[in-house]
Motif scaffolding. Structure first.
Motif, PDB file in Angstrom:
ATOM      1  N   ALA A  61      44.180  35.617  41.604  1.00 36.91           N
ATOM      2  CA  ALA A  61      44.080  35.538  43.069  1.00 36.91           C
ATOM      3  C   ALA A  61      45.218  34.708  43.658  1.00 36.91           C
ATOM      4  O   ALA A  61      45.554  34.851  44.830  1.00 36.91           O
ATOM      5  N   LEU A  62      45.815  33.839  42.834  1.00 30.44           N
ATOM      6  CA  LEU A  62      46.958  33.047  43.301  1.00 30.44           C
ATOM      7  C   LEU A  62      48.230  33.892  43.247  1.00 30.44           C
ATOM      8  O   LEU A  62      49.002  33.945  44.190  1.00 30.44           O
ATOM      9  N   GLU A  63      48.424  34.583  42.112  1.00 38.22           N
ATOM     10  CA  GLU A  63      49.689  35.253  41.869  1.00 38.22           C
ATOM     11  C   GLU A  63      49.807  36.577  42.617  1.00 38.22           C
ATOM     12  O   GLU A  63      50.849  36.879  43.199  1.00 38.22           O
ATOM     13  N   ALA A  64      48.750  37.359  42.529  1.00 34.64           N
ATOM     14  CA  ALA A  64      48.772  38.652  43.220  1.00 34.64           C
ATOM     15  C   ALA A  64      48.231  38.454  44.623  1.00 34.64           C
ATOM     16  O   ALA A  64      47.285  37.701  44.801  1.00 34.64           O
ATOM     17  N   ILE A  65      48.803  39.138  45.588  1.00 34.51           N
ATOM     18  CA  ILE A  65      48.238  39.035  46.934  1.00 34.51           C
ATOM     19  C   ILE A  65      46.893  39.760  46.901  1.00 34.51           C
ATOM     20  O   ILE A  65      46.848  40.984  46.788  1.00 34.51           O
ATOM     21  N   SER A  66      45.794  38.982  46.949  1.00 37.16           N
ATOM     22  CA  SER A  66      44.476  39.604  46.959  1.00 37.16           C
ATOM     23  C   SER A  66      44.295  40.306  48.296  1.00 37.16           C
ATOM     24  O   SER A  66      44.343  39.646  49.347  1.00 37.16           O
ATOM     25  N   PRO A  67      44.071  41.607  48.312  1.00 36.78           N
ATOM     26  CA  PRO A  67      43.931  42.311  49.590  1.00 36.78           C
ATOM     27  C   PRO A  67      42.803  41.733  50.441  1.00 36.78           C
ATOM     28  O   PRO A  67      42.955  41.600  51.660  1.00 36.78           O
ATOM     29  N   THR A  68      41.688  41.349  49.794  1.00 30.89           N
ATOM     30  CA  THR A  68      40.552  40.826  50.560  1.00 30.89           C
ATOM     31  C   THR A  68      40.924  39.508  51.239  1.00 30.89           C
ATOM     32  O   THR A  68      40.671  39.317  52.433  1.00 30.89           O
ATOM     33  N   LEU A  69      41.536  38.605  50.478  1.00 35.30           N
ATOM     34  CA  LEU A  69      41.890  37.303  51.052  1.00 35.30           C
ATOM     35  C   LEU A  69      43.000  37.456  52.100  1.00 35.30           C
ATOM     36  O   LEU A  69      42.972  36.782  53.136  1.00 35.30           O
ATOM     37  N   ALA A  70      43.962  38.338  51.829  1.00 35.43           N
ATOM     38  CA  ALA A  70      45.029  38.574  52.806  1.00 35.43           C
ATOM     39  C   ALA A  70      44.456  39.178  54.093  1.00 35.43           C
ATOM     40  O   ALA A  70      44.871  38.814  55.205  1.00 35.43           O
ATOM     41  N   LEU A  71      43.484  40.093  53.929  1.00 34.28           N
ATOM     42  CA  LEU A  71      42.808  40.694  55.088  1.00 34.28           C
ATOM     43  C   LEU A  71      42.165  39.611  55.947  1.00 34.28           C
ATOM     44  O   LEU A  71      42.344  39.566  57.168  1.00 34.28           O
ATOM     45  N   LEU A  72      41.416  38.731  55.281  1.00 31.05           N
ATOM     46  CA  LEU A  72      40.703  37.683  56.014  1.00 31.05           C
ATOM     47  C   LEU A  72      41.695  36.753  56.715  1.00 31.05           C
ATOM     48  O   LEU A  72      41.501  36.380  57.871  1.00 31.05           O
TER      49      LEU A  72
END
Lengths: 172, 173
Positions: free
Chosen positions: B90-101
Protein backbone atom coordinates in the motif's frame (compact mmCIF):
# COMPACT_ATOMS: atom_id res chain seq x y z
CA UNK A 1 9.45 -22.58 34.73
CA UNK A 2 7.97 -21.75 31.33
CA UNK A 3 7.29 -24.46 28.79
CA UNK A 4 6.49 -24.56 25.11
CA UNK A 5 2.79 -24.62 26.05
CA UNK A 6 3.11 -20.95 27.03
CA UNK A 7 3.61 -20.15 23.32
CA UNK A 8 0.48 -22.02 22.22
CA UNK A 9 -2.37 -19.51 22.84
CA UNK A 10 -1.72 -17.21 19.84
CA UNK A 11 -0.97 -20.14 17.49
CA UNK A 12 -4.15 -21.91 18.55
CA UNK A 13 -6.11 -18.67 18.17
CA UNK A 14 -4.78 -18.10 14.63
CA UNK A 15 -5.80 -21.63 13.63
CA UNK A 16 -9.30 -21.01 15.04
CA UNK A 17 -9.42 -17.62 13.28
CA UNK A 18 -8.53 -19.03 9.84
CA UNK A 19 -10.60 -22.18 10.26
CA UNK A 20 -13.74 -20.31 11.32
CA UNK A 21 -13.33 -17.80 8.49
CA UNK A 22 -12.95 -20.51 5.83
CA UNK A 23 -15.88 -22.58 7.08
CA UNK A 24 -18.20 -19.59 7.56
CA UNK A 25 -17.41 -18.27 4.09
CA UNK A 26 -17.65 -21.64 2.37
CA UNK A 27 -21.08 -22.52 3.79
CA UNK A 28 -22.16 -18.97 2.92
CA UNK A 29 -23.33 -18.28 6.44
CA UNK A 30 -22.04 -14.74 5.83
CA UNK A 31 -20.16 -12.84 3.09
CA UNK A 32 -16.37 -12.54 3.06
CA UNK A 33 -16.25 -9.59 5.48
CA UNK A 34 -18.68 -11.29 7.87
CA UNK A 35 -16.59 -14.47 7.85
CA UNK A 36 -13.43 -12.45 8.59
CA UNK A 37 -15.15 -10.78 11.56
CA UNK A 38 -16.47 -14.13 12.87
CA UNK A 39 -13.02 -15.67 12.62
CA UNK A 40 -11.39 -12.71 14.36
CA UNK A 41 -13.88 -12.66 17.24
CA UNK A 42 -13.50 -16.40 17.87
CA UNK A 43 -9.74 -16.01 17.61
CA UNK A 44 -9.71 -13.29 20.26
CA UNK A 45 -11.89 -15.46 22.49
CA UNK A 46 -9.47 -18.37 21.98
CA UNK A 47 -6.35 -16.38 22.83
CA UNK A 48 -7.94 -14.95 25.97
CA UNK A 49 -9.48 -18.27 27.00
CA UNK A 50 -6.32 -20.32 26.42
CA UNK A 51 -4.19 -17.65 28.11
CA UNK A 52 -6.40 -17.80 31.21
CA UNK A 53 -6.30 -21.62 31.15
CA UNK A 54 -2.51 -21.79 30.83
CA UNK A 55 -1.99 -19.02 33.39
CA UNK A 56 -4.00 -21.01 35.91
CA UNK A 57 -1.81 -24.09 35.43
CA UNK A 58 1.54 -22.49 34.55
CA UNK A 59 4.29 -21.76 37.05
CA UNK A 60 5.36 -18.65 35.11
CA UNK A 61 5.40 -15.50 37.22
CA UNK A 62 4.75 -13.03 34.42
CA UNK A 63 1.20 -13.70 33.23
CA UNK A 64 0.65 -10.08 32.15
CA UNK A 65 3.82 -9.98 30.03
CA UNK A 66 2.93 -13.28 28.41
CA UNK A 67 -0.67 -12.18 27.77
CA UNK A 68 0.47 -8.94 26.11
CA UNK A 69 2.96 -10.78 23.91
CA UNK A 70 0.45 -13.47 22.95
CA UNK A 71 -2.26 -10.92 22.14
CA UNK A 72 0.18 -8.91 19.98
CA UNK A 73 1.25 -12.04 18.09
CA UNK A 74 -2.38 -12.97 17.47
CA UNK A 75 -3.42 -9.45 16.37
CA UNK A 76 -0.50 -9.17 13.93
CA UNK A 77 -1.11 -12.68 12.63
CA UNK A 78 -4.84 -12.02 12.19
CA UNK A 79 -4.10 -8.72 10.41
CA UNK A 80 -1.65 -10.50 8.06
CA UNK A 81 -4.24 -13.18 7.33
CA UNK A 82 -6.82 -10.49 6.57
CA UNK A 83 -4.39 -8.90 4.11
CA UNK A 84 -3.75 -12.27 2.47
CA UNK A 85 -7.50 -12.70 1.92
CA UNK A 86 -7.84 -9.10 0.77
CA UNK A 87 -5.08 -9.60 -1.81
CA UNK A 88 -7.10 -12.36 -3.42
CA UNK A 89 -10.15 -10.11 -3.38
CA UNK A 90 -8.79 -6.73 -4.52
CA UNK A 91 -5.09 -6.83 -5.45
CA UNK A 92 -4.40 -5.84 -9.05
CA UNK A 93 -1.25 -7.93 -9.33
CA UNK A 94 -3.07 -11.07 -8.19
CA UNK A 95 -5.86 -10.42 -10.69
CA UNK A 96 -3.24 -9.91 -13.43
CA UNK A 97 -1.55 -13.17 -12.47
CA UNK A 98 -4.88 -15.00 -12.69
CA UNK A 99 -5.66 -13.46 -16.07
CA UNK A 100 -2.26 -14.66 -17.31
CA UNK A 101 -2.83 -18.08 -15.73
CA UNK A 102 -5.91 -18.42 -17.92
CA UNK A 103 -3.88 -17.50 -21.05
CA UNK A 104 -1.06 -20.07 -21.50
CA UNK A 105 0.15 -18.37 -24.71
CA UNK A 106 0.54 -15.07 -22.91
CA UNK A 107 -1.12 -11.68 -23.44
CA UNK A 108 0.05 -8.46 -25.06
CA UNK A 109 -0.31 -5.19 -23.16
CA UNK A 110 -3.41 -4.35 -25.18
CA UNK A 111 -4.99 -7.75 -24.44
CA UNK A 112 -4.24 -7.39 -20.73
CA UNK A 113 -5.80 -3.93 -20.75
CA UNK A 114 -8.92 -5.30 -22.46
CA UNK A 115 -9.38 -7.93 -19.76
CA UNK A 116 -8.56 -5.72 -16.80
CA UNK A 117 -8.37 -1.96 -17.13
CA UNK A 118 -8.35 1.17 -14.97
CA UNK A 119 -12.07 1.86 -15.43
CA UNK A 120 -13.03 -1.54 -14.04
CA UNK A 121 -10.60 -1.12 -11.13
CA UNK A 122 -12.12 2.23 -10.22
CA UNK A 123 -15.73 1.13 -10.68
CA UNK A 124 -15.23 -1.90 -8.40
CA UNK A 125 -13.60 0.19 -5.70
CA UNK A 126 -16.11 3.01 -5.94
CA UNK A 127 -18.86 0.42 -5.73
CA UNK A 128 -17.41 -0.96 -2.49
CA UNK A 129 -16.91 2.49 -0.98
CA UNK A 130 -20.45 3.56 -1.89
CA UNK A 131 -22.07 0.33 -0.68
CA UNK A 132 -20.39 0.81 2.72
CA UNK A 133 -21.53 4.45 2.90
CA UNK A 134 -17.95 5.75 2.96
CA UNK A 135 -18.44 7.70 -0.29
CA UNK A 136 -21.70 9.04 -1.72
CA UNK A 137 -22.44 10.19 -5.26
CA UNK A 138 -24.83 13.05 -5.94
CA UNK A 139 -25.48 14.28 -9.49
CA UNK A 140 -22.19 12.78 -10.70
CA UNK A 141 -20.13 14.28 -7.87
CA UNK A 142 -18.40 12.18 -5.20
CA UNK A 143 -17.96 13.09 -1.53
CA UNK A 144 -16.41 11.28 1.44
CA UNK A 145 -19.14 10.93 4.05
CA UNK A 146 -17.33 8.82 6.65
CA UNK A 147 -14.24 10.90 7.31
CA UNK A 148 -12.81 8.51 9.93
CA UNK A 149 -11.46 6.40 7.09
CA UNK A 150 -9.13 9.28 6.15
CA UNK A 151 -7.07 8.41 9.26
CA UNK A 152 -5.98 5.26 7.43
CA UNK A 153 -4.96 7.20 4.31
CA UNK A 154 -3.08 9.63 6.56
CA UNK A 155 -1.11 6.82 8.20
CA UNK A 156 -0.24 5.26 4.84
CA UNK A 157 0.81 8.63 3.41
CA UNK A 158 3.00 9.27 6.48
CA UNK A 159 4.69 5.85 6.28
CA UNK A 160 5.22 6.32 2.54
CA UNK A 161 6.92 9.67 3.16
CA UNK A 162 9.20 8.09 5.79
CA UNK A 163 10.15 4.95 3.84
CA UNK A 164 10.09 6.21 0.25
CA UNK A 165 10.46 9.98 0.56
CA UNK A 166 7.92 12.80 0.49
CA UNK A 167 8.10 13.27 -3.29
CA UNK A 168 7.48 9.56 -4.04
CA UNK A 169 3.75 9.82 -4.73
CA UNK A 170 4.14 12.90 -6.91
CA UNK A 171 6.77 11.15 -9.04
CA UNK A 172 4.40 8.19 -9.56
CA UNK B 1 9.49 -11.69 40.23
CA UNK B 2 9.78 -13.44 36.87
CA UNK B 3 9.68 -10.94 33.97
CA UNK B 4 10.35 -13.39 31.14
CA UNK B 5 7.05 -12.60 29.40
CA UNK B 6 7.90 -8.90 29.20
CA UNK B 7 11.49 -9.75 28.21
CA UNK B 8 10.26 -11.73 25.21
CA UNK B 9 7.80 -8.98 24.25
CA UNK B 10 10.36 -6.16 24.59
CA UNK B 11 13.09 -8.07 22.74
CA UNK B 12 10.71 -8.91 19.90
CA UNK B 13 9.63 -5.28 19.49
CA UNK B 14 13.27 -4.15 19.65
CA UNK B 15 14.34 -6.62 16.93
CA UNK B 16 11.48 -5.54 14.65
CA UNK B 17 12.11 -1.81 15.22
CA UNK B 18 15.85 -2.15 14.54
CA UNK B 19 15.29 -4.14 11.36
CA UNK B 20 12.64 -1.64 10.23
CA UNK B 21 15.10 1.24 10.70
CA UNK B 22 17.67 -0.63 8.58
CA UNK B 23 14.96 -1.12 5.96
CA UNK B 24 14.24 2.63 5.85
CA UNK B 25 17.96 3.49 5.50
CA UNK B 26 18.39 0.90 2.73
CA UNK B 27 15.27 2.03 0.83
CA UNK B 28 16.12 5.73 1.10
CA UNK B 29 19.69 5.07 -0.10
CA UNK B 30 19.01 2.66 -2.96
CA UNK B 31 15.60 1.00 -3.17
CA UNK B 32 15.86 -2.55 -4.57
CA UNK B 33 13.81 -3.52 -7.63
CA UNK B 34 12.45 -6.75 -6.15
CA UNK B 35 11.20 -5.18 -2.94
CA UNK B 36 9.11 -8.11 -1.68
CA UNK B 37 12.06 -10.48 -1.85
CA UNK B 38 14.36 -7.91 -0.22
CA UNK B 39 11.92 -7.28 2.65
CA UNK B 40 11.53 -11.00 3.37
CA UNK B 41 15.31 -11.49 3.33
CA UNK B 42 15.93 -8.47 5.55
CA UNK B 43 13.37 -9.31 8.25
CA UNK B 44 14.15 -13.03 7.99
CA UNK B 45 17.81 -12.23 8.50
CA UNK B 46 16.95 -10.17 11.58
CA UNK B 47 15.08 -13.11 13.10
CA UNK B 48 17.90 -15.55 12.30
CA UNK B 49 20.49 -13.23 13.88
CA UNK B 50 18.34 -12.91 16.98
CA UNK B 51 17.99 -16.66 17.29
CA UNK B 52 21.71 -17.20 16.90
CA UNK B 53 23.01 -14.15 18.70
CA UNK B 54 20.39 -13.54 21.39
CA UNK B 55 21.69 -16.03 23.97
CA UNK B 56 25.32 -14.95 23.36
CA UNK B 57 24.55 -11.25 23.88
CA UNK B 58 22.36 -12.03 26.90
CA UNK B 59 25.18 -14.08 28.47
CA UNK B 60 27.64 -11.26 27.80
CA UNK B 61 25.34 -8.78 29.53
CA UNK B 62 24.73 -11.23 32.42
CA UNK B 63 21.09 -11.14 31.49
CA UNK B 64 18.64 -14.02 31.95
CA UNK B 65 17.12 -14.88 28.56
CA UNK B 66 15.30 -18.20 28.70
CA UNK B 67 14.69 -20.35 25.61
CA UNK B 68 10.94 -19.77 25.77
CA UNK B 69 11.46 -16.01 26.06
CA UNK B 70 13.76 -16.11 23.04
CA UNK B 71 11.18 -18.07 21.03
CA UNK B 72 8.47 -15.64 22.14
CA UNK B 73 10.66 -12.73 20.98
CA UNK B 74 11.07 -14.45 17.58
CA UNK B 75 7.27 -14.89 17.34
CA UNK B 76 6.61 -11.25 18.29
CA UNK B 77 9.21 -9.89 15.84
CA UNK B 78 8.07 -12.30 13.13
CA UNK B 79 4.40 -11.36 13.58
CA UNK B 80 5.20 -7.63 13.45
CA UNK B 81 7.37 -8.19 10.35
CA UNK B 82 4.62 -10.18 8.61
CA UNK B 83 2.10 -7.41 9.35
CA UNK B 84 4.44 -4.76 7.97
CA UNK B 85 5.31 -6.75 4.83
CA UNK B 86 1.57 -7.25 4.24
CA UNK B 87 1.06 -3.48 4.53
CA UNK B 88 4.07 -2.44 2.44
CA UNK B 89 2.40 -2.80 -1.01
CA UNK B 90 0.00 0.00 0.00
CA UNK B 91 3.03 2.28 0.43
CA UNK B 92 4.81 1.40 -2.80
CA UNK B 93 1.95 0.93 -5.20
CA UNK B 94 -0.61 3.68 -5.53
CA UNK B 95 -3.58 1.95 -3.90
CA UNK B 96 -6.57 2.95 -6.04
CA UNK B 97 -8.89 2.91 -3.01
CA UNK B 98 -6.66 5.14 -0.89
CA UNK B 99 -5.90 7.44 -3.84
CA UNK B 100 -9.65 7.67 -4.54
CA UNK B 101 -10.37 8.67 -0.95
CA UNK B 102 -7.51 11.23 -0.94
CA UNK B 103 -8.65 12.83 -4.22
CA UNK B 104 -12.34 12.86 -3.31
CA UNK B 105 -11.63 14.32 0.14
CA UNK B 106 -9.39 17.03 -1.33
CA UNK B 107 -11.92 18.16 -3.96
CA UNK B 108 -13.81 21.38 -3.16
CA UNK B 109 -17.63 21.48 -3.08
CA UNK B 110 -19.70 19.96 -4.64
CA UNK B 111 -17.13 17.13 -4.74
CA UNK B 112 -15.05 15.27 -7.32
CA UNK B 113 -16.76 14.56 -10.63
CA UNK B 114 -16.68 10.97 -11.84
CA UNK B 115 -15.46 12.25 -15.21
CA UNK B 116 -12.42 13.94 -13.68
CA UNK B 117 -11.69 10.84 -11.63
CA UNK B 118 -11.66 8.46 -14.61
CA UNK B 119 -9.55 10.92 -16.64
CA UNK B 120 -6.90 11.23 -13.91
CA UNK B 121 -6.58 7.53 -13.11
CA UNK B 122 -6.06 5.64 -16.34
CA UNK B 123 -4.08 2.52 -17.30
CA UNK B 124 -0.77 4.37 -17.21
CA UNK B 125 -1.37 5.11 -13.52
CA UNK B 126 -3.20 2.00 -12.32
CA UNK B 127 -2.24 -0.86 -14.64
CA UNK B 128 1.16 -0.44 -16.29
CA UNK B 129 3.17 0.08 -13.06
CA UNK B 130 1.68 -3.14 -11.64
CA UNK B 131 2.75 -5.07 -14.72
CA UNK B 132 6.25 -3.63 -14.31
CA UNK B 133 6.24 -4.78 -10.66
CA UNK B 134 5.35 -8.33 -11.73
CA UNK B 135 8.21 -8.30 -14.27
CA UNK B 136 10.66 -6.99 -11.64
CA UNK B 137 9.59 -9.64 -9.10
CA UNK B 138 10.14 -12.41 -11.66
CA UNK B 139 6.50 -13.49 -11.62
CA UNK B 140 5.93 -12.53 -15.27
CA UNK B 141 8.26 -12.53 -18.26
CA UNK B 142 8.07 -10.76 -21.59
CA UNK B 143 8.40 -13.03 -24.63
CA UNK B 144 8.37 -10.75 -27.63
CA UNK B 145 5.39 -8.54 -26.89
CA UNK B 146 3.51 -11.16 -24.88
CA UNK B 147 3.43 -11.33 -21.10
CA UNK B 148 3.61 -14.86 -19.70
CA UNK B 149 3.71 -16.30 -16.20
CA UNK B 150 7.04 -17.65 -15.03
CA UNK B 151 7.04 -20.86 -12.99
CA UNK B 152 7.16 -18.70 -9.83
CA UNK B 153 4.24 -16.60 -11.06
CA UNK B 154 2.22 -19.73 -11.84
CA UNK B 155 2.78 -21.00 -8.28
CA UNK B 156 1.60 -17.72 -6.77
CA UNK B 157 -1.44 -17.64 -9.08
CA UNK B 158 -2.37 -21.21 -8.10
CA UNK B 159 -2.26 -20.31 -4.38
CA UNK B 160 -4.79 -17.53 -4.83
CA UNK B 161 -6.97 -19.40 -7.30
CA UNK B 162 -7.03 -22.30 -4.85
CA UNK B 163 -7.89 -19.99 -1.97
CA UNK B 164 -10.83 -18.42 -3.80
CA UNK B 165 -12.07 -21.89 -4.74
CA UNK B 166 -11.77 -22.97 -1.10
CA UNK B 167 -13.81 -19.96 0.00
CA UNK B 168 -16.34 -20.37 -2.83
CA UNK B 169 -15.64 -16.87 -4.19
CA UNK B 170 -15.58 -15.29 -7.68
CA UNK B 171 -12.72 -13.73 -9.68
CA UNK B 172 -12.07 -10.59 -7.58
CA UNK B 173 -9.78 -7.65 -8.49
Amino acid sequence: MMTILDLLPPILALIVNAGTQIITCRIKATGLIGSIICGFVLGVATVIGSQLTFAATSSSGDAIGEACANLLIFLCGSYTYFHFLNMGETARRIRLLRELEAAPNGLTLAELSQRYHAREMLERRLGRLCSKGIVTETDGYLRVTRKGVLVVTGIINFLTAVVLGSDYRRSR
Amino acid sequence: MDHQGMVGLALGIFVFATTWCLHVVWWRTSRPQATARALIMLFGGGLALTLAGGPIIAAGLSFDLGTISLLRAILVAGALAAAYIATYPALEAISPTLALLDDIAAAPAPGLSCQALFAAMDDSVLLHPRITDLLNEGLVELVGDRHRLTAKGARVARIFTGLRRLLGLSVGG
